[in-house]
Scaffold this active site. Structure first.
Site, PDB file in Angstrom:
ATOM      1  N   ARG A 121       0.811  -1.225   0.000  1.00 42.11           N
ATOM      2  CA  ARG A 121       0.000   0.000   0.000  1.00 42.11           C
ATOM      3  C   ARG A 121       0.845   1.277   0.000  1.00 42.11           C
ATOM      4  O   ARG A 121       0.356   2.349   0.353  1.00 42.11           O
ATOM      5  CB  ARG A 121      -0.982   0.019   1.185  1.00 42.11           C
ATOM      6  CG  ARG A 121      -1.997  -1.121   1.168  1.00 42.11           C
ATOM      7  CD  ARG A 121      -3.123  -0.878   2.173  1.00 42.11           C
ATOM      8  NE  ARG A 121      -4.104  -1.939   2.106  1.00 42.11           N
ATOM      9  CZ  ARG A 121      -4.087  -3.015   2.885  1.00 42.11           C
ATOM     10  NH1 ARG A 121      -3.129  -3.154   3.786  1.00 42.11           N
ATOM     11  NH2 ARG A 121      -5.020  -3.934   2.772  1.00 42.11           N
ATOM     12  N   LYS A 143       2.814  11.140 -11.363  1.00 41.49           N
ATOM     13  CA  LYS A 143       1.957  10.216 -12.107  1.00 41.49           C
ATOM     14  C   LYS A 143       2.726   8.919 -12.345  1.00 41.49           C
ATOM     15  O   LYS A 143       3.826   8.937 -12.896  1.00 41.49           O
ATOM     16  CB  LYS A 143       1.551  10.809 -13.450  1.00 41.49           C
ATOM     17  CG  LYS A 143       0.440  11.832 -13.383  1.00 41.49           C
ATOM     18  CD  LYS A 143       0.027  12.219 -14.797  1.00 41.49           C
ATOM     19  CE  LYS A 143      -1.157  13.151 -14.798  1.00 41.49           C
ATOM     20  NZ  LYS A 143      -1.572  13.504 -16.182  1.00 41.49           N
ATOM     21  N   GLU A 185       8.756  17.387 -25.261  1.00 43.25           N
ATOM     22  CA  GLU A 185       8.080  17.860 -24.049  1.00 43.25           C
ATOM     23  C   GLU A 185       8.575  19.249 -23.647  1.00 43.25           C
ATOM     24  O   GLU A 185       7.806  20.071 -23.141  1.00 43.25           O
ATOM     25  CB  GLU A 185       8.284  16.867 -22.900  1.00 43.25           C
ATOM     26  CG  GLU A 185       7.518  15.560 -23.060  1.00 43.25           C
ATOM     27  CD  GLU A 185       6.033  15.688 -22.744  1.00 43.25           C
ATOM     28  OE1 GLU A 185       5.577  16.776 -22.342  1.00 43.25           O
ATOM     29  OE2 GLU A 185       5.319  14.671 -22.909  1.00 43.25           O
ATOM     30  N   LYS A 227       6.529  22.630 -14.643  1.00 40.77           N
ATOM     31  CA  LYS A 227       5.689  21.492 -14.260  1.00 40.77           C
ATOM     32  C   LYS A 227       5.433  21.492 -12.760  1.00 40.77           C
ATOM     33  O   LYS A 227       4.303  21.225 -12.315  1.00 40.77           O
ATOM     34  CB  LYS A 227       6.322  20.167 -14.690  1.00 40.77           C
ATOM     35  CG  LYS A 227       5.386  18.985 -14.436  1.00 40.77           C
ATOM     36  CD  LYS A 227       5.745  17.752 -15.218  1.00 40.77           C
ATOM     37  CE  LYS A 227       4.675  16.680 -15.049  1.00 40.77           C
ATOM     38  NZ  LYS A 227       4.978  15.441 -15.775  1.00 40.77           N
ATOM     39  N   GLU A 237      -4.941  16.736 -11.141  1.00 42.08           N
ATOM     40  CA  GLU A 237      -5.537  17.072 -12.428  1.00 42.08           C
ATOM     41  C   GLU A 237      -7.031  17.344 -12.332  1.00 42.08           C
ATOM     42  O   GLU A 237      -7.830  16.856 -13.137  1.00 42.08           O
ATOM     43  CB  GLU A 237      -5.254  15.966 -13.453  1.00 42.08           C
ATOM     44  CG  GLU A 237      -5.209  16.480 -14.890  1.00 42.08           C
ATOM     45  CD  GLU A 237      -4.676  15.458 -15.870  1.00 42.08           C
ATOM     46  OE1 GLU A 237      -5.397  15.108 -16.799  1.00 42.08           O
ATOM     47  OE2 GLU A 237      -3.512  15.038 -15.713  1.00 42.08           O
ATOM     48  N   ARG A 241      -3.786  21.313 -14.160  1.00 45.42           N
ATOM     49  CA  ARG A 241      -2.774  20.348 -14.578  1.00 45.42           C
ATOM     50  C   ARG A 241      -3.077  19.742 -15.950  1.00 45.42           C
ATOM     51  O   ARG A 241      -2.173  19.266 -16.638  1.00 45.42           O
ATOM     52  CB  ARG A 241      -2.627  19.244 -13.523  1.00 45.42           C
ATOM     53  CG  ARG A 241      -1.504  18.263 -13.848  1.00 45.42           C
ATOM     54  CD  ARG A 241      -1.152  17.353 -12.701  1.00 45.42           C
ATOM     55  NE  ARG A 241      -0.089  16.418 -13.097  1.00 45.42           N
ATOM     56  CZ  ARG A 241       0.589  15.643 -12.264  1.00 45.42           C
ATOM     57  NH1 ARG A 241       0.341  15.692 -10.972  1.00 45.42           N
ATOM     58  NH2 ARG A 241       1.518  14.839 -12.718  1.00 45.42           N
ATOM     59  N   ASN A 245      -1.280  18.234 -20.799  1.00 44.17           N
ATOM     60  CA  ASN A 245      -1.627  17.215 -21.789  1.00 44.17           C
ATOM     61  C   ASN A 245      -1.666  17.769 -23.214  1.00 44.17           C
ATOM     62  O   ASN A 245      -2.125  17.075 -24.131  1.00 44.17           O
ATOM     63  CB  ASN A 245      -2.994  16.606 -21.452  1.00 44.17           C
ATOM     64  CG  ASN A 245      -2.972  15.846 -20.137  1.00 44.17           C
ATOM     65  OD1 ASN A 245      -2.000  15.180 -19.816  1.00 44.17           O
ATOM     66  ND2 ASN A 245      -4.042  15.976 -19.361  1.00 44.17           N
ATOM     67  N   HIS A 248      -1.138  15.507 -26.194  1.00 48.40           N
ATOM     68  CA  HIS A 248      -1.051  14.126 -25.734  1.00 48.40           C
ATOM     69  C   HIS A 248      -2.214  13.241 -26.161  1.00 48.40           C
ATOM     70  O   HIS A 248      -2.047  12.028 -26.290  1.00 48.40           O
ATOM     71  CB  HIS A 248      -0.911  14.090 -24.201  1.00 48.40           C
ATOM     72  CG  HIS A 248       0.461  14.435 -23.734  1.00 48.40           C
ATOM     73  ND1 HIS A 248       1.074  15.638 -24.019  1.00 48.40           N
ATOM     74  CD2 HIS A 248       1.356  13.729 -22.993  1.00 48.40           C
ATOM     75  CE1 HIS A 248       2.277  15.659 -23.473  1.00 48.40           C
ATOM     76  NE2 HIS A 248       2.473  14.519 -22.857  1.00 48.40           N
ATOM     77  N   HIS A 252      -1.055   9.806 -27.825  1.00 47.99           N
ATOM     78  CA  HIS A 252      -1.313   8.463 -27.312  1.00 47.99           C
ATOM     79  C   HIS A 252      -1.980   7.595 -28.374  1.00 47.99           C
ATOM     80  O   HIS A 252      -1.706   6.396 -28.473  1.00 47.99           O
ATOM     81  CB  HIS A 252      -2.172   8.531 -26.053  1.00 47.99           C
ATOM     82  CG  HIS A 252      -1.444   9.059 -24.859  1.00 47.99           C
ATOM     83  ND1 HIS A 252      -2.084   9.522 -23.728  1.00 47.99           N
ATOM     84  CD2 HIS A 252      -0.117   9.213 -24.627  1.00 47.99           C
ATOM     85  CE1 HIS A 252      -1.189   9.926 -22.855  1.00 47.99           C
ATOM     86  NE2 HIS A 252       0.016   9.746 -23.378  1.00 47.99           N
ATOM     87  N   HIS A 265       7.748   8.663 -27.283  1.00 46.49           N
ATOM     88  CA  HIS A 265       6.718   9.539 -26.726  1.00 46.49           C
ATOM     89  C   HIS A 265       6.867  10.993 -27.183  1.00 46.49           C
ATOM     90  O   HIS A 265       5.894  11.634 -27.592  1.00 46.49           O
ATOM     91  CB  HIS A 265       6.739   9.460 -25.201  1.00 46.49           C
ATOM     92  CG  HIS A 265       5.677  10.288 -24.549  1.00 46.49           C
ATOM     93  ND1 HIS A 265       4.328  10.044 -24.712  1.00 46.49           N
ATOM     94  CD2 HIS A 265       5.765  11.386 -23.750  1.00 46.49           C
ATOM     95  CE1 HIS A 265       3.634  10.935 -24.043  1.00 46.49           C
ATOM     96  NE2 HIS A 265       4.472  11.766 -23.455  1.00 46.49           N
TER      97      HIS A 265
END
Length: 361
Positions: A121, A143, A185, A227, A237, A241, A245, A248, A252, A265
């Site tokens: 956990r 993330k 990026e 960032k 987000e 935030r 993206n 993105h 993706h 990427h």
């Protein structure tokens, strides 16, 4: 050496950027209340270069560190690979205060962070990104995720590291294509947040591409600052935030359609940013010159502006599997001007398909 703080209250942490960070790593670990057992996760590209060296630094700091090596590539960001790493962690005797350290690019960081977030956990997590892409993007903000066959990063969590160490010496071994993917990026930050940074990239192109220390350290630090500023205002987000993206959603889909093999990427993000800019232009938000200037800037940094081996219909279908899609509506990050974006879910199918067609070779 530069330090960027990510301000998240009791989850705040520092990003340390510099050369030969051995002392900083040892001092940090010795200042924590970690258990002795640790797991260092890296991949088959990085292990021969830095695996044993970093393992020795961690052991010198007082840890008993197991080195776990995954196959390099996006295919390792899977539940099957995660299960193998859980097994290694259990066999090595990790407990709830045992740190997991990610040494590598974005795949290693995302996967190791997912392990750290879910093993018992949640155990302490340290990022040591070795690629420019990971340094300016995935290692900052917490993330963590693995992929599913139906989409990228669909299984994951928000889980902040205890610290991020970016050793610029490790970049010397990066191939030129890996530098370019990181710059995909980097360029994004100029467009979404900071026109002055965009202008810096234009003015210092050669120094950046040649990894001149002052230029590249500024690029990394400023990217991390932007960032960190966004994440500190919106960790999970809920609003702001989402601007990170930009490009993105299409990226993706392009990655998925090309089986994560043709484009890395940052290359996919570059194409996706052009697509988002074209949508913005078709909606009357920006002049066409901004779109053409973007294409020129990306080409300067050895990045593509068109995707091969994709179809309009498949890309359009894939965007609805993106995790940013809510109730069948795609939340597009669109350009209002250089340094400013907005979010809109009100874009017609026709405009989206027209933009997709224009970014396919």
């Amino acid at each position: 050496m530069r330090t960027v703080n990510v301000n998240l209250g009791d989850k705040s942490y520092d990003i340390i950027i510099g050369h030969d960070l051995k002392k900083q790593i040892v001092d940090f670990i010795q200042g924590q209340k970690f258990s002795r057992k640790a797991l260092l996760i890296t991949d088959t590209n990085i292990a021969p270069l830095y695996g044993e060296k970093v393992q020795a630094i961690l052991n010198e700091a007082g840890l008993d560190t197991k080195l776990a090596v995954i196959l390099a590539g996006e295919q390792s960001k899977s539940l099957a690979c995660a299960e193998d790493l859980y097994t290694q962690a259990i066999q090595h005797g990790l407990d709830r205060k045992s740190p997991i350290i990610a040494l590598g690019g974005g795949v290693v960081g995302d996967l190791a962070g997912f392990i750290a977030a879910t093993f018992m956990r949640g155990v302490p997590f340290i990022q040591m990104p070795t690629s420019l892409l990971a340094q300016v993007d995935s290692s900052v903000g917490g993330k963590v995720a693995v992929n599913h066959a139906l989409g990228k990063n669909l299984i994951g969590a928000f889980y902040q590291p205890k610290a991020v160490f970016m050793d610029l010496d490790m970049m010397k071994s990066l191939p030129k294509r890996e530098i370019a993917t990181g710059l995909g990026e980097v360029v994004k930050y100029g467009y979404i947040y900071d026109k002055e940074f965009y202008e810096y990239l234009l003015a210092h192109k050669d120094e950046i591409l040649n990894l001149k220390s002052e230029a590249i350290s500024h690029v990394i630090a400023r990217s991390c600052e932007i960032k960190a500023d966004v994440v500190s205002q919106d960790e999970k987000e809920a609003g702001l935030r989402a601007i990170l993206n930009f490009g993105h959603t299409l990226a993706h889909a392009i990655e998925k359609e090309t089986q994560y093999k043709k484009y890395n990427h940052g290359e996919a993000v570059a194409i996706g940013m052009v697509g988002a800019a074209k949508i913005s232009n078709k909606l009357g938000m920006i002049d066409e010159k901004i779109v053409t200037d973007m294409e020129k800037l990306l080409a300067m940094f050895n990045l593509p502006e068109k995707a091969q081996d994709c179809s309009v219909e498949n890309i359009y279908a894939d965007i609805f599997h993106d995790k940013k899609t809510v109730n069948g509506k795609v939340n597009w990050v669109l350009l209002e001007e250089i340094g400013k974006v907005c979010i809109s879910s009100n874009v017609s199918e026709q405009i989206v398909k027209e933009a997709i067609a224009e970014i396919l070779a």
